[in-house]
Design a protein around this motif. Structure first.
Motif, PDB file in Angstrom:
ATOM      1  N   MET A 109      -5.384   9.005   4.834  1.00  0.00           N
ATOM      2  CA  MET A 109      -4.636   8.792   3.593  1.00  0.00           C
ATOM      3  C   MET A 109      -5.383   7.733   2.798  1.00  0.00           C
ATOM      4  O   MET A 109      -5.245   6.545   3.050  1.00  0.00           O
ATOM      5  N   TYR A 117      -3.336  14.092   4.301  1.00  0.00           N
ATOM      6  CA  TYR A 117      -2.623  13.207   5.226  1.00  0.00           C
ATOM      7  C   TYR A 117      -1.186  13.669   5.345  1.00  0.00           C
ATOM      8  O   TYR A 117      -0.687  14.426   4.507  1.00  0.00           O
ATOM      9  N   GLY A 119       1.247  11.094   7.149  1.00  0.00           N
ATOM     10  CA  GLY A 119       2.023   9.845   7.129  1.00  0.00           C
ATOM     11  C   GLY A 119       1.273   8.702   7.760  1.00  0.00           C
ATOM     12  O   GLY A 119       0.087   8.494   7.480  1.00  0.00           O
ATOM     13  N   GLY A 120       1.968   8.004   8.657  1.00  0.00           N
ATOM     14  CA  GLY A 120       1.474   6.739   9.189  1.00  0.00           C
ATOM     15  C   GLY A 120       0.077   6.795   9.815  1.00  0.00           C
ATOM     16  O   GLY A 120      -0.726   5.897   9.597  1.00  0.00           O
ATOM     17  N   TRP A 410      -2.266  -1.576  -1.755  1.00  0.00           N
ATOM     18  CA  TRP A 410      -0.801  -1.551  -1.838  1.00  0.00           C
ATOM     19  C   TRP A 410      -0.212  -2.630  -2.736  1.00  0.00           C
ATOM     20  O   TRP A 410       0.979  -2.596  -3.041  1.00  0.00           O
ATOM     21  N   ARG A 498      10.169   7.449   4.277  1.00  0.00           N
ATOM     22  CA  ARG A 498       9.253   7.688   5.398  1.00  0.00           C
ATOM     23  C   ARG A 498       9.452   9.115   5.851  1.00  0.00           C
ATOM     24  O   ARG A 498      10.280   9.841   5.315  1.00  0.00           O
ATOM     25  N   LYS A 504      13.326   8.065  13.615  1.00  0.00           N
ATOM     26  CA  LYS A 504      13.368   7.035  12.573  1.00  0.00           C
ATOM     27  C   LYS A 504      14.801   6.819  12.058  1.00  0.00           C
ATOM     28  O   LYS A 504      15.043   5.956  11.212  1.00  0.00           O
ATOM     29  N   TYR A 568       7.824  12.919  -1.075  1.00  0.00           N
ATOM     30  CA  TYR A 568       7.329  11.568  -0.793  1.00  0.00           C
ATOM     31  C   TYR A 568       5.819  11.618  -0.605  1.00  0.00           C
ATOM     32  O   TYR A 568       5.299  12.400   0.171  1.00  0.00           O
ATOM     33  N   ASN A 569       5.116  10.810  -1.342  1.00  0.00           N
ATOM     34  CA  ASN A 569       3.658  10.786  -1.233  1.00  0.00           C
ATOM     35  C   ASN A 569       3.160   9.376  -1.489  1.00  0.00           C
ATOM     36  O   ASN A 569       3.944   8.447  -1.689  1.00  0.00           O
ATOM     37  N   MET A 570       1.861   9.250  -1.491  1.00  0.00           N
ATOM     38  CA  MET A 570       1.278   7.924  -1.550  1.00  0.00           C
ATOM     39  C   MET A 570       1.559   7.209  -2.877  1.00  0.00           C
ATOM     40  O   MET A 570       1.781   5.995  -2.905  1.00  0.00           O
ATOM     41  N   ALA A 573       5.018   6.016  -2.752  1.00  0.00           N
ATOM     42  CA  ALA A 573       5.069   4.896  -1.806  1.00  0.00           C
ATOM     43  C   ALA A 573       4.602   3.622  -2.494  1.00  0.00           C
ATOM     44  O   ALA A 573       5.203   2.562  -2.345  1.00  0.00           O
ATOM     45  N   GLU A 592       8.954   3.417  17.374  1.00  0.00           N
ATOM     46  CA  GLU A 592       8.054   3.131  16.262  1.00  0.00           C
ATOM     47  C   GLU A 592       6.884   2.331  16.820  1.00  0.00           C
ATOM     48  O   GLU A 592       6.997   1.140  17.055  1.00  0.00           O
ATOM     49  N   GLY A 595       4.460   1.204  12.772  1.00  0.00           N
ATOM     50  CA  GLY A 595       5.080   1.261  11.445  1.00  0.00           C
ATOM     51  C   GLY A 595       4.176   0.482  10.516  1.00  0.00           C
ATOM     52  O   GLY A 595       3.595  -0.541  10.903  1.00  0.00           O
ATOM     53  N   THR A 596       3.989   0.988   9.307  1.00  0.00           N
ATOM     54  CA  THR A 596       3.152   0.253   8.363  1.00  0.00           C
ATOM     55  C   THR A 596       3.832   0.053   7.018  1.00  0.00           C
ATOM     56  O   THR A 596       3.470  -0.876   6.290  1.00  0.00           O
ATOM     57  N   SER A 597       4.811   0.895   6.684  1.00  0.00           N
ATOM     58  CA  SER A 597       5.331   0.805   5.321  1.00  0.00           C
ATOM     59  C   SER A 597       5.949  -0.567   5.049  1.00  0.00           C
ATOM     60  O   SER A 597       5.815  -1.105   3.956  1.00  0.00           O
ATOM     61  N   LYS A 600       3.611  -3.056   3.721  1.00  0.00           N
ATOM     62  CA  LYS A 600       3.127  -2.869   2.356  1.00  0.00           C
ATOM     63  C   LYS A 600       3.927  -3.685   1.349  1.00  0.00           C
ATOM     64  O   LYS A 600       3.433  -4.000   0.274  1.00  0.00           O
TER      65      LYS A 600
HETATM   66  C1  LIG Z   1       2.942   3.990   4.502  1.00  0.00           C
HETATM   67  C2  LIG Z   1       3.281   5.407   4.428  1.00  0.00           C
HETATM   68  C3  LIG Z   1       3.775   6.085   5.542  1.00  0.00           C
HETATM   69  C4  LIG Z   1       4.011   5.390   6.865  1.00  0.00           C
HETATM   70  O1  LIG Z   1       5.251   4.748   6.801  1.00  0.00           O
HETATM   71  P1  LIG Z   1       6.045   4.279   8.107  1.00  0.00           P
HETATM   72  O2  LIG Z   1       7.323   3.762   7.615  1.00  0.00           O
HETATM   73  O3  LIG Z   1       5.198   3.263   8.748  1.00  0.00           O
HETATM   74  O4  LIG Z   1       6.201   5.482   8.940  1.00  0.00           O
HETATM   75  C5  LIG Z   1       4.096   7.418   5.423  1.00  0.00           C
HETATM   76  N1  LIG Z   1       3.921   8.073   4.257  1.00  0.00           N
HETATM   77  C6  LIG Z   1       3.462   7.461   3.167  1.00  0.00           C
HETATM   78  C7  LIG Z   1       3.314   8.233   1.917  1.00  0.00           C
HETATM   79  C8  LIG Z   1       3.125   6.116   3.206  1.00  0.00           C
HETATM   80  O5  LIG Z   1       2.640   5.513   2.120  1.00  0.00           O
END
Ligand SMILES: *Cc1c(COP(=O)(O)O)cnc(C)c1O
Length: 839
Positions: A109, A117, A119-120, A410, A498, A504, A568-570, A573, A592, A595-597, A600
């Motif tokens: 991603m 991509y 997701g995570g 981000w 997410r 989740k 849902y996309n980048m 996000a 989990e 987890g990265t969101s 951000k």
């Molecule tokens: C960051 C991100 C994710 C990962 O999110 P998590 O909450 O860590 O699972 C998934 N999809 C998109 C579009 C993101 O930007």
């Protein structure tokens, strides 16, 4: 030949910039693209698409403007200089001979302009590639170019998700074919049962680094084979296996075909583990050694990063399927029976019915394994324990590097400006000392201005997006009009977005819809909520959760306080994590992995309300955010959701909402701002990809390159693969004869003295260690001591006496002698898992 015009020069300059995804995190060129086509820019921020679309007249017109062309050439000069200039890696490790790290991942991603991509996992891959570029670490990515990527989402009028598969036209994507010196497109041969296929190859410039992609949509392949790389995570096991063959085997061939010979191969999840086989195959060929030796040499240069928290998360293939695709590869290329290859992916090599597990292969073909957070290390040790029978879980060879996010990707423009003012430029390109102190010195006004502005931006984007999505559905004009003015920039804004995977628990916040509605619609202290997320097309439970939320969002009493955005996309996000006040995360612990969101939001001054799981288990403290759960696992406790939902609501009602609306005479939420400041200062550097990639480099890449060099040395030293293979073969041959004799312990004063008789048969004593071991107790790690070997008791029987003393602070019965393999250049138990306990 026609002479090059000013237009040609300018167009090439723009093309050079548009081809380098550096624009996705470095915003100095935004002005150029906006001038070329403001509308397209605001819609999808894709320079390559703009350059493909905009008329040449428009480009000519702008190039004629002095200011535009000066900016263009200034940026280009800066761009070229940056690409060639030394960075952190060159400064910190000037003499290290690390040339290339190949980073394999099923998804990347990097930007919405290259939608390959889900997701995570892709997020981690993309962010780390960018950070490697910033840091000058010589990483190249290897992935697949999916013709349709991951599915795209719309929501039907009755609230159900529908899957869409728009096509990624390669000409519209910021990538180009890889060419042979002759100019011919580089296409790689890959053998499948009964046929040879062609894989096309591509390159993507990512700052100083490159991402190489493969796809199968070559007209020379049959239609069935052209579809192998159509969808990410689509199709059944056979498609998945074919994709993984293309990624791993094709990927390694690609690197070798363009002249790269990476010392380090980083497997981001098990999908790409076949790369380790192909790497060993090249080594066999080039060094004339058998497969076992080639694997012993090359595995030292392989690193496996696991991302799942459950065994079911690994790819497994049936023995029949594996045999079909790997029989000839094993026999003709690796020179081993196919069962020998299958054994690498089995817990029990002799169980012919056991499926082939890609993560097991990755463990057995790597010199190191890591999880993606401290908690996940603990979980992964348990997951992989079956591969190390009789070893205590704490000694299962899995370490961790907690994930981090690429902050420049981000952070919002406003956050970037605030950080630059406080800490200077180049802050994410190396050592991060001083950042926390500098952020703590930023005034409350500035922090609150950032939040206010960011929330306003988010709301504008949500309005436009929501209105557009309603219009696509053919909604009535009044509904669209309402969407255009939904939300209020002064209201506390929560985000939850997410993948809608059941672990989740996307419905936890909706556990008591009436209570949530009361929180949202409180007339003095209202709350607004933005949701987004896709459920895998085969995940009906996840889709049911989307349906629940879309129904809720349409309720008359809350419809002006909740929006569910589709697809849902980048890009979404980015808006969300830049604008929300609180990011909500409700996974079922310990599912989990990291987890990265939530990471951000940090640089942008957002706060986290999350289950104590993954990264938050390391990050949380009460002065920087809010936690639910008690930091323990509760199996399938039927009341868990109810309890934790209650905690969520309590935090919102009693802590979060009151604190956000509590203002001083200047109208400032003093406590809230203090929390933001601390969260930004303490957590942003720690959970950045900059930190993560430096950790990977120093903890894994550099040692792996060194160890691979030693093992592949042609001179007969003690550390070569050849000697290690001999040592291991001798171990397994002679291990059955190893046993304990008498064990005695005498306690005196503050010590227990242990003496142990060990029968090694004719196994060389230096091939093992006899250790005294005691399990960890509350605060202490496990006790482990190598026992000293005394003169042999009798030459013929191979009996030796070993001695050690242990502190008498623990009872003598806590300590157990054991025998484990030893070689100063082998990793135990990863590379030799024998263990014998004195019971
Ligand atoms: C960051 C991100 C994710 C990962 O999110 P998590 O909450 O860590 O699972 C998934 N999809 C998109 C579009 C993101 O930007």
């Amino acid at each position: 030949m026609r002479e090059r015009t000013e237009f040609d020069e300018g167009f090439d300059a723009l093309r050079e910039l548009a081809f380098d995804l550096r624009w996705s995190w470095n915003h100095s060129q935004d002005v150029l693209w906006r001038q070329l086509d403001a509308e397209m820019w605001d819609l999808n921020r894709n320079p390559w698409a703009i350059l493909r679309t905009v008329s040449h007249d428009r480009i000519r017109e702008l190039l004629a403007e002095q200011e535009f062309s000066k900016t263009l050439y200034d940026i280009l000069a800066e761009h070229r200089e940056t690409r060639l200039s030394p960075a952190w890696f060159q400064r910190a490790h000037p003499t290290e001979p690390l040339r290339t790290v190949a980073y394999f991942s099923a998804e990347f991603m990097l930007d919405e302009a290259l939608p390959i991509y889900s997701g995570g996992l892709g997020n981690v891959a993309g962010d780390q590639l960018k950070a490697a570029s910033d840091l000058g670490v010589p990483v190249v990515g290897v992935g697949l170019l999916y013709a349709q990527g991951y599915f795209r989402q719309t929501i039907s009028p009755d609230g159900w998700q529908e899957a869409l598969y728009p096509v990624n036209e390669p000409e519209q994507l910021p990538l180009r074919p890889l060419r042979e010196p002759s100019g011919e497109w580089l296409r790689l041969e890959i053998e499948f049962p009964g046929c040879t296929l062609l894989a096309r190859t591509w390159e993507v410039q990512v700052g100083r680094t490159k991402l190489y992609l493969l796809d199968m949509n070559d007209p020379a392949n049959s239609p069935a084979h052209r579809c192998i790389t159509s969808e990410l995570y689509g199709g059944g096991p056979e498609t998945r296996l074919k994709q993984e063959i293309v990624l791993g085997i094709g990927g390694w061939r690609l690197l070798r075909a363009i002249g790269l010979d990476p010392q380090v191969c980083h497997l981001n999840e098990g999908h790409a583990a076949f790369a380790a086989l192909e790497r060993a195959r090249y080594f066999m060929q080039e060094n004339g050694v058998p497969f076992s030796e080639a694997l012993m040499a090359t595995r030292a240069g392989n690193l496996f990063t696991t991302h799942t928290a459950v065994t079911a998360g690994f790819d497994r293939f049936s023995p029949e399927l594996m045999t079909k695709f790997f029989k000839s590869y094993a026999e003709d290329h690796l020179g081993i029976p196919v069962d020998g290859l299958l054994a690498l992916g089995r817990r029990d090599a002799s169980d012919k019915a056991e499926p082939f597990n890609m993560a097991y292969l990755a463990v057995r073909a790597s010199g190191a394994v890591n999880a993606v957070s401290a908690l996940h290390e603990h979980v992964s040790k348990k997951i992989f324990q079956p591969l190390f029978p009789d070893w205590p879980a704490v000694e299962v060879p899995v370490g961790h590097v907690t994930n981090g996010v690429h902050v420049p990707t981000w952070d919002s423009a406003a956050a970037d400006a605030l950080w630059t003012e406080a800490t200077g430029k180049g802050r994410w390109c190396g050592d991060q000392t001083g950042l926390a102190t500098a952020i703590r010195a930023v005034s409350a006004d500035k922090l609150w201005d950032l939040r206010t502005e960011s929330r306003r931006d988010l709301i504008e984007k949500v309005r436009a997006c929501h209105a557009r999505q309603l219009a696509e559905d053919g909604a009535c004009e009044s509904d669209i009009e309402e969407a255009r003015s939904i939300f209020d920039a002064s209201i506390l804004t929560l985000g939850f977005a997410r993948r809608f995977a059941t672990y989740k628990r996307p419905n936890l916040l909706l556990h008591d819809p009436e209570r949530l509605a009361r929180i949202l619609t409180n007339d003095k202290r209202p709350v607004q909520l933005i949701l987004a997320g896709k459920a895998h097309p085969q995940d009906t439970q996840g889709q049911a959760l989307i349906k629940l939320w879309s129904d809720f969002a349409r309720r008359a009493d809350v419809r002006s306080s909740v929006v569910f955005l589709r697809d849902y996309n980048m890009l979404q996000a980015q808006w969300l994590i830049q604008g929300v006040d609180v990011w909500v995360n409700t996974p079922l612990r310990p599912w989990e992995a990291s987890g990265t969101s939530g990471m951000k939001v940090l640089a942008n001054g957002g706060l986290n309300l999350s289950e104590i799981d993954g990264w938050w288990a390391e990050a949380f403290s009460p002065d920087i955010g809010w936690a639910i759960g008690d930091g323990a696992e509760h199996g399938s406790d039927p009341n868990l959701d109810e309890r934790e939902a209650d905690e969520l609501y309590e935090h919102l009602e009693k802590d979060i909402v009151p604190e956000f609306y509590e203002r001083d005479e200047q109208g400032m939420p003093v406590r809230w701002i203090a929390r933001i400041r601390e969260s930004m200062a303490r957590l942003t550097p720690q959970f950045s990809a900059n930190r993560a990639v430096r950790d990977y480099t120093e903890m894994f890449y550099l040692p792996a390159a060194e160890s691979y060099a030693a093992r592949s040395a042609k001179t007969a030293g003690t550390a070569t693969a050849h000697t290690l293979c001999r040592w291991r073969a001798e171990l397994s041959r002679k291990w059955p004869h190893v046993h304990f004799g008498d064990v005695r312990s005498i306690s005196s004063g503050d010590e227990h003295l242990f003496s142990v008789e060990v029968y090694l048969g004719d196994l060389a004593p230096d091939a093992v260690h006899v250790e005294l071991y005691a399990d960890a107790v509350a605060s202490e790690p496990p006790f482990k001591m190598v026992m000293a070997r005394q003169q042999p008791l009798s030459q013929s029987g191979g009996v030796s006496l070993y001695l050690a003393s242990a502190p008498a602070s623990r009872p003598a019965s806590d300590f157990t002698p054991r025998i484990v393999p030893f070689h100063s250049f082998a990793r135990i138990p990863l590379e030799a898992g024998n263990i014998l306990w004195q019971r």
